[in-house]
Enzyme design. Structure first.
Site, PDB file in Angstrom:
ATOM      1  N   HIS A   1      43.663  17.620  55.634  1.00  0.00           N
ATOM      2  CA  HIS A   1      43.059  18.474  56.662  1.00  0.00           C
ATOM      3  C   HIS A   1      42.461  19.670  55.934  1.00  0.00           C
ATOM      4  CE1 HIS A   1      42.599  19.878  60.814  1.00  0.00           C
ATOM      5  NE2 HIS A   1      42.750  21.082  60.321  1.00  0.00           N
TER       6      HIS A   1
ATOM      7  N   CYS B   1      47.215  16.751  63.053  1.00  0.00           N
ATOM      8  CA  CYS B   1      46.493  16.416  61.819  1.00  0.00           C
ATOM      9  C   CYS B   1      47.150  16.886  60.526  1.00  0.00           C
ATOM     10  CB  CYS B   1      45.088  16.991  61.901  1.00  0.00           C
ATOM     11  SG  CYS B   1      44.190  16.446  63.348  1.00  0.00           S
TER      12      CYS B   1
ATOM     13  N   ASP C   1      40.812   9.650  62.048  1.00  0.00           N
ATOM     14  CA  ASP C   1      41.344  10.824  62.745  1.00  0.00           C
ATOM     15  C   ASP C   1      41.620  10.484  64.213  1.00  0.00           C
ATOM     16  OD1 ASP C   1      40.244  14.316  62.482  1.00  0.00           O
ATOM     17  OD2 ASP C   1      42.222  13.357  62.517  1.00  0.00           O
ATOM     18  N   ASP C   2      42.875  10.580  64.606  1.00  0.00           N
ATOM     19  CA  ASP C   2      43.294  10.457  66.019  1.00  0.00           C
ATOM     20  C   ASP C   2      43.067   9.049  66.571  1.00  0.00           C
ATOM     21  OD1 ASP C   2      42.689  13.758  67.448  1.00  0.00           O
ATOM     22  OD2 ASP C   2      43.412  13.134  65.487  1.00  0.00           O
TER      23      ASP C   2
ATOM     24  N   ASP D   1      45.997   9.161  61.204  1.00  0.00           N
ATOM     25  CA  ASP D   1      46.995  10.224  60.981  1.00  0.00           C
ATOM     26  C   ASP D   1      47.967  10.334  62.160  1.00  0.00           C
ATOM     27  OD1 ASP D   1      44.887  13.141  61.784  1.00  0.00           O
ATOM     28  OD2 ASP D   1      45.055  11.173  62.728  1.00  0.00           O
ATOM     29  N   HIS D   2      47.574   9.906  63.335  1.00  0.00           N
ATOM     30  CA  HIS D   2      48.462   9.825  64.511  1.00  0.00           C
ATOM     31  C   HIS D   2      47.624   9.230  65.631  1.00  0.00           C
ATOM     32  CE1 HIS D   2      46.116  13.225  65.846  1.00  0.00           C
ATOM     33  NE2 HIS D   2      46.423  13.840  64.731  1.00  0.00           N
TER      34      HIS D   2
END
Lengths: 421, 99
Positions: free
Chosen positions: A104, A50, A11-12, A300-301
């Site tokens: 998510h 997300c 995540d992130d 995810d990014h």
């Protein structure tokens, strides 16, 4: 054919990793994975937030087709009954398993992580996930706060643990079950950190003395940045420690020393994540599945660490959309090792000095929306057809072409010729 | 020549929604019903071209005739994307390509 799949999504996480050239970070276990993988240095998410990004790469459709730009719709109801990547593997004889944050949670995955469509058993969520945004960060005054920068004593945490530690334990347990039952599996493991709050075991701070932490190379708002392009980092403003700084909206800036504390804790959270990945991959070795399991590592990014005067994701800047992406494919990205030989021995970031280089590196610009078709091809499944111009009525197709051809092209790590030099 | 080689290289498409042209409290995460602008990005190993265009959340349509703002960064000379040259260059090529 018939290889297992271990799909690790973080995540992130921006590519703040040794294998991506970052000189400060300690990420020996992910670097070791990279040394046996092909690493894509130009991989991008379809939207830097997300739920839209995850639904996009898990269905192989772009946000304009999932019609999810926020968190509040479920694609099967709202846009089209699109098959997902895990669903496709499940329909092809795999046991599909979800641990931690893969979809998510909430409306965008029907409050079920899209079970039973996508998963063979109910997805696992760490019991301590519910405390993520509670006041568990000890301030200088000894009181507890819901801070952004939140190094913690894990023994003081609810249940004496953290979500990602629980996710690793559960994933290792599932690997053992799959081995015992000799079942082909698609195991997706979703780690929460370094998503905010930057809550991690405080010992990881020792790896990043504050005097070694600089500001972003370009911490100002660019002169010609259109105002519509700027993201005002509203989520971190709501954390107790940021709120106490009383920073003006929308442009701030945050005080320099606090900017450095955020960057320090982001790095510390990445090393904490690296330990979790190292324990998971070491377990894959221990159950003797490293030679028969494809491992994918991605995010995810990204996340802006002060560049352009911005924090968090929520923008089209490369720092918010670019992600790590690597594929370990036994017998393709690395020759299989002899039985019993370790492929992924655990490496301690507190003592290990990383000197590894990626096995293969591709500079090709690729997209997360290609993951579905790429993994299908790598696993020897029929690759889903390319979607027609309008595909709301099509259950199985993909808007991202497979990138397996780039895996082959870069196996001898030659510098790809740049057509436009 | 440049356009010919740009034509041949792979590109990635990203996008981000906004409720308004100037920052407000829900700019980071606008609900679908509040989206008024969509920023579509096309990026290659050599550039990032972004158009912020009018977006209608009721029919999910983006109007590329109604451009609110643009961004163009050249990777070789501006890797950190600090110098937007959209207003200084003719970008018919990029507009045609992103469409």
């Amino acid at each position: 054919d018939g290889m297992n799949v271990l799909f690790i999504v973080v995540d992130d996480l921006r590519p703040v990793l040794g294998c991506y050239g970052d000189k400060l970070v300690k990420s020996p276990n992910i670097d070791q994975l990279a040394a046996r993988s092909v690493v894509f240095s130009n991989a991008y998410a379809q939207q830097a937030v997300c739920a839209p990004s995850r639904v996009s790469f898990l269905t192989g459709r772009r946000p304009d087709t999932t019609r999810l730009y926020d968190f509040y719709s479920y694609w099967r109801v709202h846009a089209g009954n699109y098959s997902t990547m895990p669903q496709y593997f499940k329909e092809n004889g795999y046991v599909t398993l979800s641990v931690g944050k893969v979809f998510h949670p909430g409306v965008s995955s029907n409050y079920t992580d899209d079970y039973p469509h996508s998963w063979s058993i109910p997805p696992f969520h760490p019991s301590t996930e519910k405390y993520e945004n509670d006041k568990t960060c000890r301030g200088k005054d000894g009181k507890l706060y819901a801070d952004l920068v939140c190094p913690v004593d894990v023994s003081e945490m609810p249940s004496g643990t953290l979500p990602d530690i629980q996710s690793t334990e559960e994933a290792i347990r599932l690997l053992n079950v799959m081995k015992t039952n000799n079942q082909k599996f698609f195991l997706a493991v979703g780690y929460h950190k370094p998503h905010i709050p930057l809550r991690y075991p405080q010992e990881f701070l020792k790896l990043y003395p504050l005097e070694n932490i600089t500001l972003a190379p370009d911490p100002w708002i660019p002169e010609k940045l259109p105002s519509v392009a700027y993201n005002p980092w509203t989520d971190i403003r709501q954390r107790d420690d940021v709120r106490a700084l009383n920073v003006s909206f929308p442009y701030g800036p945050l005080p320099d020393d606090f900017q450095r504390q955020i960057r320090q804790s982001y790095y510390a959270a990445v090393s904490y994540l690296d330990v979790q990945v190292g324990l998971l991959l070491n377990a894959l070795d221990n159950v003797g599945l490293s030679n028969s399991t494809i491992v994918v590592f991605t995010a995810d990014h990204g996340w802006s660490l002060g560049e352009h005067g911005e924090w968090a994701k929520y923008s089209n800047f490369d720092v918010a959309t670019r992600v790590p992406l690597m594929f370990y494919v036994p017998g393709m990205t690395t020759s299989s090792v002899s039985q019993g030989e370790k492929v992924f021995p655990y490496l301690d970031p507190f003592s290990h000095i990383s000197d590894l280089v990626p096995q293969g590196q591709s500079k090709k610009v690729v997209e997360l929306v290609s993951l579905f078709s790429t993994l299908a091809e790598l696993a020897g499944l029929q690759v889903p057809p390319v979607c027609p111009e309008t595909s709301f009525h099509v259950a199985l197709c993909t808007e991202g072409a497979s990138i397996v051809r780039y895996l082959n092209a870069s196996e001898n790590v030659e510098e790809e010729k740049d057509e436009c030099d | 020549d440049t356009h010919r080689c740009f034509d041949e290289e792979p590109v990635a498409f990203s996008q981000y929604p906004r409720p308004a042209d100037t920052p407000q409290w829900n700019s980071d995460k606008p609900k679908l019903k509040d989206i008024r602008v969509m920023g579509y990005s096309m990026r290659s190993a050599h550039y990032r071209y972004t158009l912020w265009v009018q977006f209608n959340p009721n029919n999910f349509s983006a109007n590329f005739e109604d451009v609110h703002a643009g961004e163009l960064y050249m990777v070789d000379t501006d890797p950190n994307q600090d110098h937007n040259i959209y207003n200084k260059t003719s970008h018919g090529y990029f507009l045609k390509k992103i469409l």
